[in-house]
Design an enzyme around this catalytic site. Structure first.
Site, short mmCIF file in Angstrom:
data_model
loop_
_atom_site.label_atom_id
_atom_site.label_comp_id
_atom_site.label_asym_id
_atom_site.label_seq_id
_atom_site.Cartn_x
_atom_site.Cartn_y
_atom_site.Cartn_z
N TYR A 142 -0.70 0.61 5.20
CA TYR A 142 -0.11 0.94 6.60
C TYR A 142 -0.69 1.49 7.54
O TYR A 142 -2.03 2.43 7.03
CB TYR A 142 1.01 2.01 6.08
N ASP A 230 -9.46 3.03 7.28
CA ASP A 230 -8.52 4.25 7.83
C ASP A 230 -8.37 5.05 6.86
O ASP A 230 -7.80 4.76 5.71
CB ASP A 230 -7.07 3.26 7.78
N LYS A 258 -3.47 13.56 9.58
CA LYS A 258 -2.82 14.19 8.43
C LYS A 258 -3.84 15.43 8.21
O LYS A 258 -3.63 16.46 8.85
CB LYS A 258 -2.95 13.26 7.36
#
Ligand SMILES: *Cc1c(COP(=O)(O)O)cnc(C)c1O
Length: 424
Positions: A142, A230, A258
């Protein structure tokens, strides 16, 4: 105060599906979401006053747990001096300095407001820098919800059973090639970039097999493509210097989110001076944001990162390894089969009725994540005061605030929950 049911009914009247991000809706586990009013350390409290040991931790945004006092103080100090200016601030410089210092080979970093923005912008830079169009991503990884990357995503996309999304045109994904995780694809010189989660953490947890990341590096070098890590989950969580430090493989571009926001909305992407100089105002690749490098977010992020030492990661990794072993034993005592793979402090959880091997790609993960056991286990745990993510494709986020007591309580709850699942 109204209860969870009332709040969720009110929410559904004004917010699509009652949630601002689909995974929160409980669609894949059934039932009504708990509506959170507060959190402290490892715990969250819902509108009915029920407390849970929280392994969601904002899907990995909170590595120190909820409301750590230094972070709260830093946010308050900054808020009193203003929250956004539209001019450069010392705070963004200080956060960027910490990141550049910890991530070897990353000379320049641009702050944005989400992981989605970070990855979308890194892909744009890669295309601008190489003059090529096509990108390779991996099945089950994702990378946020930007159009070009909303194909074969894990996490919420997988939970809802959407192969991709309505509203995304064939044109938008026409230059996105999807390959199976853990197999090094053969590239050609039409490829701008290979985008990968160095540890796949949105299809439950799938570790990179030995040689996978090294192979991607070699193959990118062979054809002149850029390698993009990522690290929105792994960055500053796997190790002080992230996945590069942990695996010894250096990408050309990094994406973060995050953890670096300390619980506020932040993302970042960075790379070498050569690659990042393509970005405006230095170069022709445009990218911008009104709230980018927001003072509250940079104050929070800086405070979090300044508390993370090599020891933090070492200690947390050891504790997670012990926890994973104990949790697995507790679950298997019920007769179920279980895997709790870990990579450093990252931890997955797979359940099945018969013995199985831990998955190494999305196809294998999907079989396990859709066998119907997780929703039952999830609710049995929730009833016992342990909040796991409401979806089988997510990982467990153990924070530095989780105590030995929290983990032992969770293992005991899991033993009971697994017996109930086994008997179901
Ligand atoms: C969460 C996540 C994103 C998207 O970040 P948002 O802040 O939700 O936009 C991108 N990549 C990975 C690996 C993620 O886990």
């Amino acid at each position: 105060m109204a209860g969870n049911r009332e709040w969720f009914e009110r929410a559904q009247r004004v917010i699509p599906g009652g949630v601002d991000s689909p995974v929160r809706s409980f669609r894949s586990v059934g039932g009504t979401p708990y509506t959170v009013v507060s959190g402290a350390g490892s715990r969250v409290v819902d509108v009915e006053g029920r407390e849970y040991i929280d392994f969601v931790q904002s899907y990995g945004a909170s590595l120190l747990g909820h409301a750590p006092s230094d972070v709260v103080a830093a946010i308050g100090d900054q808020a009193r001096r203003g929250t956004t200016f539209g001019a450069p601030t010392p705070g963004e410089v200080l956060l960027a300095e910490i990141m550049v210092d910890r991530v070897a080979g990353m000379d320049l970093v641009r702050l944005v407001s989400s992981g989605t923005e970070a990855v979308m912008s890194a892909v744009r830079v890669a295309r601008g820098a190489t003059g090529r169009s096509r990108i390779v991503k991996f099945d089950g990884c994702y990378h946020g919800h930007s159009d070009a990357l909303l194909v074969a995503g894990g996490s919420g996309v997988a939970q809802l059973g959407l192969p991709d999304s309505a509203g995304v045109t064939n044109g938008a994904v026409g230059d996105t090639i999807v390959a199976p995780y853990n197999v090094v694809p053969q590239l050609d010189d039409s490829i701008a970039a290979v985008l990968v989660e160095p540890v796949a953490a949105n299809m439950n947890l799938v570790a990179p097999l030995p040689g996978f990341l090294e192979g991607l590096r070699r193959e990118c070098d062979r054809v002149g493509a850029l390698l993009i890590f990522d690290e929105v989950i792994t960055g500053f969580r796997l190790a002080r210097g992230g996945a590069e430090e942990y695996f010894g493989v250096t990408p050309d571009l990094w994406c973060f989110g995050k953890v670096i926001g300390g619980g506020l909305p932040v993302g970042a992407f960075g790379g070498s001076t050569r690659v990042m100089s393509h970005l405006a105002p230095l170069g022709p690749v445009y990218q911008a944001g009104t709230l980018s490098g927001n003072p509250l977010a940079t104050a929070a992020g800086r405070t979090v990162l300044s508390q993370l030492t090599d020891e933090s990661y070492r200690d947390l990794s050891i504790r997670v390894a012990d926890f994973a072993r104990e949790l697995r034993a507790a679950i298997e005592a019920s007769g179920l089969s279980c895997a709790t793979p870990t990579v450093g402090p990252l931890m997955g959880l797979y359940l099945a009725r018969a013995p199985f091997d831990a998955p190494s790609n999305f196809e294998e993960a999907r079989v396990l994540c859709s066998n119907g056991l997780y929703p039952i286990f999830f609710h049995e745990m929730l009833q016992r005061g342990v909040a796991l993510a409401p979806g089988a494709y997510e990982i467990l986020f153990v924070s530095l605030a989780h105590t030995d007591d929290d983990l032992a309580t969770t293992v005991r709850a899991a033993a009971d929950a697994a017996r109930a699942v086994s008997a179901s």
